[in-house]
Design a protein around this motif. Structure first.
Motif, PDB file in Angstrom:
ATOM      1  N   ARG A 134      65.326  21.975 -53.243  1.00  0.00           N
ATOM      2  CA  ARG A 134      65.148  20.555 -52.907  1.00  0.00           C
ATOM      3  C   ARG A 134      63.753  20.041 -53.279  1.00  0.00           C
ATOM      4  O   ARG A 134      63.492  18.836 -53.174  1.00  0.00           O
ATOM      5  CB  ARG A 134      65.376  20.335 -51.402  1.00  0.00           C
ATOM      6  CG  ARG A 134      66.825  20.594 -50.995  1.00  0.00           C
ATOM      7  CD  ARG A 134      66.938  20.669 -49.493  1.00  0.00           C
ATOM      8  NE  ARG A 134      66.789  19.380 -48.846  1.00  0.00           N
ATOM      9  CZ  ARG A 134      66.431  19.214 -47.576  1.00  0.00           C
ATOM     10  NH1 ARG A 134      66.157  20.267 -46.835  1.00  0.00           N
ATOM     11  NH2 ARG A 134      66.340  18.018 -47.046  1.00  0.00           N
ATOM     12  N   LEU A 135      62.874  20.950 -53.688  1.00  0.00           N
ATOM     13  CA  LEU A 135      61.506  20.499 -54.005  1.00  0.00           C
ATOM     14  C   LEU A 135      61.536  19.493 -55.152  1.00  0.00           C
ATOM     15  O   LEU A 135      62.282  19.675 -56.123  1.00  0.00           O
ATOM     16  CB  LEU A 135      60.641  21.696 -54.416  1.00  0.00           C
ATOM     17  CG  LEU A 135      60.332  22.741 -53.336  1.00  0.00           C
ATOM     18  CD1 LEU A 135      59.600  23.941 -53.934  1.00  0.00           C
ATOM     19  CD2 LEU A 135      59.511  22.126 -52.204  1.00  0.00           C
ATOM     20  N   THR A 166      54.153  12.402 -48.196  1.00  0.00           N
ATOM     21  CA  THR A 166      54.484  12.874 -49.545  1.00  0.00           C
ATOM     22  C   THR A 166      55.095  14.284 -49.534  1.00  0.00           C
ATOM     23  O   THR A 166      55.322  14.874 -50.583  1.00  0.00           O
ATOM     24  CB  THR A 166      53.239  12.860 -50.472  1.00  0.00           C
ATOM     25  OG1 THR A 166      52.167  13.497 -49.778  1.00  0.00           O
ATOM     26  CG2 THR A 166      52.842  11.457 -50.852  1.00  0.00           C
ATOM     27  N   ARG A 321      58.920  10.119 -47.366  1.00  0.00           N
ATOM     28  CA  ARG A 321      59.405   9.469 -46.137  1.00  0.00           C
ATOM     29  C   ARG A 321      60.054   8.134 -46.496  1.00  0.00           C
ATOM     30  O   ARG A 321      61.141   7.812 -46.012  1.00  0.00           O
ATOM     31  CB  ARG A 321      58.229   9.274 -45.173  1.00  0.00           C
ATOM     32  CG  ARG A 321      58.677   9.021 -43.754  1.00  0.00           C
ATOM     33  CD  ARG A 321      57.537   9.122 -42.772  1.00  0.00           C
ATOM     34  NE  ARG A 321      57.165  10.497 -42.476  1.00  0.00           N
ATOM     35  CZ  ARG A 321      55.923  10.946 -42.469  1.00  0.00           C
ATOM     36  NH1 ARG A 321      54.932  10.131 -42.749  1.00  0.00           N
ATOM     37  NH2 ARG A 321      55.671  12.205 -42.185  1.00  0.00           N
ATOM     38  N   ILE A 324      63.342   8.853 -48.719  1.00  0.00           N
ATOM     39  CA  ILE A 324      64.536   9.347 -48.030  1.00  0.00           C
ATOM     40  C   ILE A 324      65.139   8.255 -47.150  1.00  0.00           C
ATOM     41  O   ILE A 324      66.344   8.028 -47.145  1.00  0.00           O
ATOM     42  CB  ILE A 324      64.183  10.584 -47.173  1.00  0.00           C
ATOM     43  CG1 ILE A 324      63.909  11.745 -48.096  1.00  0.00           C
ATOM     44  CG2 ILE A 324      65.303  10.951 -46.221  1.00  0.00           C
ATOM     45  CD1 ILE A 324      63.276  12.912 -47.412  1.00  0.00           C
TER      46      ILE A 324
HETATM   47  N1  LIG Z   1      61.728  17.750 -51.350  1.00  0.00           N
HETATM   48  C1  LIG Z   1      62.178  17.207 -50.236  1.00  0.00           C
HETATM   49  N2  LIG Z   1      63.500  17.114 -50.027  1.00  0.00           N
HETATM   50  C2  LIG Z   1      63.978  16.547 -48.905  1.00  0.00           C
HETATM   51  N3  LIG Z   1      63.216  16.022 -47.946  1.00  0.00           N
HETATM   52  C3  LIG Z   1      61.887  16.084 -48.092  1.00  0.00           C
HETATM   53  C4  LIG Z   1      61.296  16.680 -49.244  1.00  0.00           C
HETATM   54  N4  LIG Z   1      59.962  16.583 -49.106  1.00  0.00           N
HETATM   55  C5  LIG Z   1      59.734  15.985 -47.939  1.00  0.00           C
HETATM   56  N5  LIG Z   1      60.884  15.676 -47.328  1.00  0.00           N
HETATM   57  C6  LIG Z   1      61.042  14.972 -46.049  1.00  0.00           C
HETATM   58  O1  LIG Z   1      60.208  13.812 -46.105  1.00  0.00           O
HETATM   59  C7  LIG Z   1      59.638  13.558 -44.827  1.00  0.00           C
HETATM   60  C8  LIG Z   1      58.114  13.543 -44.946  1.00  0.00           C
HETATM   61  O2  LIG Z   1      57.689  14.844 -45.354  1.00  0.00           O
HETATM   62  P1  LIG Z   1      56.503  15.624 -44.637  1.00  0.00           P
HETATM   63  O3  LIG Z   1      56.554  15.460 -43.173  1.00  0.00           O
HETATM   64  O4  LIG Z   1      56.502  16.989 -45.203  1.00  0.00           O
HETATM   65  O5  LIG Z   1      55.306  14.780 -45.227  1.00  0.00           O
HETATM   66  P2  LIG Z   1      53.753  14.935 -44.925  1.00  0.00           P
HETATM   67  O6  LIG Z   1      53.071  14.738 -46.218  1.00  0.00           O
HETATM   68  O7  LIG Z   1      53.483  16.190 -44.203  1.00  0.00           O
HETATM   69  O8  LIG Z   1      53.521  13.675 -43.983  1.00  0.00           O
HETATM   70  P3  LIG Z   1      52.359  13.456 -42.892  1.00  0.00           P
HETATM   71  O9  LIG Z   1      51.069  13.801 -43.553  1.00  0.00           O
HETATM   72  O10 LIG Z   1      52.485  12.001 -42.564  1.00  0.00           O
HETATM   73  O11 LIG Z   1      52.686  14.360 -41.746  1.00  0.00           O
HETATM   74  C9  LIG Z   1      60.145  14.653 -43.892  1.00  0.00           C
HETATM   75  O12 LIG Z   1      61.264  14.153 -43.223  1.00  0.00           O
HETATM   76  C10 LIG Z   1      60.556  15.763 -44.858  1.00  0.00           C
HETATM   77  O13 LIG Z   1      61.602  16.565 -44.335  1.00  0.00           O
END
Ligand SMILES: Nc1ncnc2c1ncn2[C@@H]1O[C@H](COP(=O)(O)OP(=O)(O)OP(=O)(O)O)[C@@H](O)[C@H]1O
Length: 516
Positions: A134-135, A166, A321, A324
């Motif tokens: 899924r990456l 992101t 975010r 999706i």
């Molecule tokens: N490749 C992917 N496939 C599916 N869903 C993803 C993918 N990458 C991220 N997501 C989803 O997108 C949302 C945001 O991702 P994540 O929480 O990892 O972001 P983050 O950069 O850590 O955000 P923050 O810094 O605000 O905490 C989450 O619901 C995560 O499950």
């Protein structure tokens, strides 16, 4: 452990709660108050099942059947591991709850090490199977880059510039699973407790590396880890370190870790040759320097460190975010945050003005409260998830106090008032520090002298009295027992924590409070 609220002795080893699903319901005999009645019998019946991981390691290492003596030794290790969890939750050994006492004879268990190599291989395989495919393209390229650096022991320092949303947390989870699935040690740390809870096996950088609190005391600080310690063994064998929110860390903290790793690994490469993946966003909060200027913050951040020259920058740009959710406003909001962070969003007298479609404007604190919580009386009966989805943020403590007082006045029930101790430790100093002065102090990270609570209201924990579960910023809800020294709380994310917070002795060194 649950305090003795209803007159019965505490008999329930709550650490066993996460294992509850491992036991058939009929074996979980509990007392009327819901406590486990015979923990010892449960241990004797299920010890082989509970110690499965320890046996598996033994078989992997020895490549043959385990002898009876070894079996006893691994059962003992399992008991020690359960004891660790129980102590971390309630502070008492398992013998207090009717479990057999583990023996310490001849056992030196490096618990730090055991913790880092005992990830469940099935869970790791699950993560890899579902999430690697899924990456996104940019996530995949960072994943490959980190794995290559770990596999070839390149000892690179990488920095992922990752604005919020992101997918940094998602990506780091997959990277950690990949490295750990190869039986390598991958440490996950963050600069704040809350960010550490989002990482699998995450700890704060200060806890993991024993970084000195007062970094300014010496020009070249080092971590408090000796070469022969258990922690040093973990670091010596470590293949990857992920450091989240590194943009909030004081550069001196990172430099202290660098010095320590070079020393422990006897390797003069940056970070002792361990691959390090820093994550963060310099558009967000920089290191906090008490009463410091903007220039002080910039000087304290990682970019000002000599280590920055060795760091390879990588980027995550696609806001997952917004992607999706398919929400146009979320996309617009994420772009606006980037513009503000990059300093290109127009300001009016030092303030940014948001578009009406991205926010609702309110004219008073009471309007704000009703916008966020509707009718505040429902706070008392609402589900935890409802509470988890809303919060009022404010940058200053005095504003928080005003909003708290307003919400409390709208919620029904009796106020319970808690007052901090207002005496100096040395009696002779009481004339220099009158009671009124002590009561007026408002220390960072500590509640005010007087706090008022009501059953059902949300509370934010300011001090990590019991890390890692209860770290700074954990939201709690007063559920009952407000007459206890500090109340009995439930964690707002749903898990009920049956724990009375211990009275603590805290010392604050703040020159601004020194009276002449
Ligand atoms: N490749 C992917 N496939 C599916 N869903 C993803 C993918 N990458 C991220 N997501 C989803 O997108 C949302 C945001 O991702 P994540 O929480 O990892 O972001 P983050 O950069 O850590 O955000 P923050 O810094 O605000 O905490 C989450 O619901 C995560 O499950």
């Amino acid at each position: 452990m649950k305090p003795d609220l209803d007159g019965e002795c505490p008999t329930y080893p709550y650490a066993v709660l996460p294992l509850k699903s491992a036991f058939p319901e009929e074996d979980l005999k509990t007392t009327r108050s819901g406590r486990l009645s015979d923990a010892s019998q449960l241990w004797h019946k299920y010890q082989n099942k509970l110690a499965e991981d320890f046996f598996r390691h033994a078989q992997l290492n020895d490549d043959n059947q385990i002898s009876e003596r070894l079996r006893e030794s691994y059962l003992n290790r399992c008991l020690l591991a359960i004891q660790d969890i129980v102590i971390s939750i309630g502070g008492n050994p398992i013998s207090q709850y009717g479990m057999p006492e583990p023996s310490f004879d001849g056992e030196h268990i490096n618990r730090d090490y055991a913790m880092e190599i005992n990830y469940d291989p099935v869970d790791l395989a699950d993560i890899l199977q579902t999430d690697v495919s899924r990456l996104t393209e940019e996530q995949r390229s960072i994943f490959d880059r980190v794995c290559r650096s770990v596999d070839s022991a390149l000892g690179e320092m990488l920095f992922v510039d990752a604005p919020g949303g992101t997918g940094k947390t998602f990506l780091t989870k997959v990277i950690l699973a990949k490295v750990r699935s190869q039986s390598k040690i991958a440490l996950a740390v963050a600069s704040s407790g809350i960010a550490a809870t989002l990482l699998s096996g995450g700890k704060t950088a200060h806890t993991m590396f024993k970084i000195p609190i007062d970094l300014d005391r010496t020009e070249n600080p080092v971590c408090n880890i000796s070469r022969n310690s258990d922690k040093a063994k973990v670091l010596r064998d470590c293949s990857l370190i992920i450091w989240d929110e590194c943009t909030m860390a004081n550069r001196k903290a990172v430099e202290a870790v660098d010095r320590t790793l070079r020393d422990i690994k006897q390797n003069n490469q940056p970070m002792g040759g361990i691959t390090v993946l820093f994550c963060g966003d310099f558009r967000q909060t920089l290191p906090v320097i008490p009463r410091g200027t903007r220039a002080d913050e910039v000087r304290a951040c990682l970019k000002s460190s000599h280590l920055w020259h060795y760091i390879i920058p990588l980027h995550l740009t696609l806001n997952m975010r917004a992607q999706i959710g398919g929400n146009q406003n979320a996309q617009e909001f994420s772009e606006l945050l980037l513009e503000i962070g990059n300093g290109v969003y127009p300001q009016e007298q030092g303030k940014v003005v948001l578009n009406e479609n991205l926010c609702s404007k309110v004219s008073s604190i009471r309007d704000l409260i009703s916008k966020v919580y509707g009718n505040p009386t429902q706070i008392l009966t609402c589900e935890n998830y409802w509470l988890c989805e809303r919060a009022i943020l404010t940058p200053r403590n005095d504003q928080a106090a005003t909003i708290n007082a307003e919400i409390l006045s709208l919620v029904s029930g009796d106020n319970v008032e808690y007052i901090s101790i207002n005496r100096v430790m040395e009696e002779g100093e009481s004339t220099s520090y009158p009671v009124e002065f002590l009561e007026s102090l408002s220390a960072p990270g500590l509640p005010a002298h007087k706090i008022k609570l009501k059953i059902g209201v949300p509370i934010m924990l300011l001090r990590n009295l019991s890390p890692p579960k209860l770290c700074n910023g954990t939201r709690l809800k007063a559920v009952k027992g407000l007459w206890l020294p500090a109340g009995t709380c439930g964690v707002a994310s749903g898990t009920v924590l049956l724990s009375a917070l211990p009275p603590s002795q805290l010392m604050i060194k703040e020159s601004k409070w020194t009276r002449n």
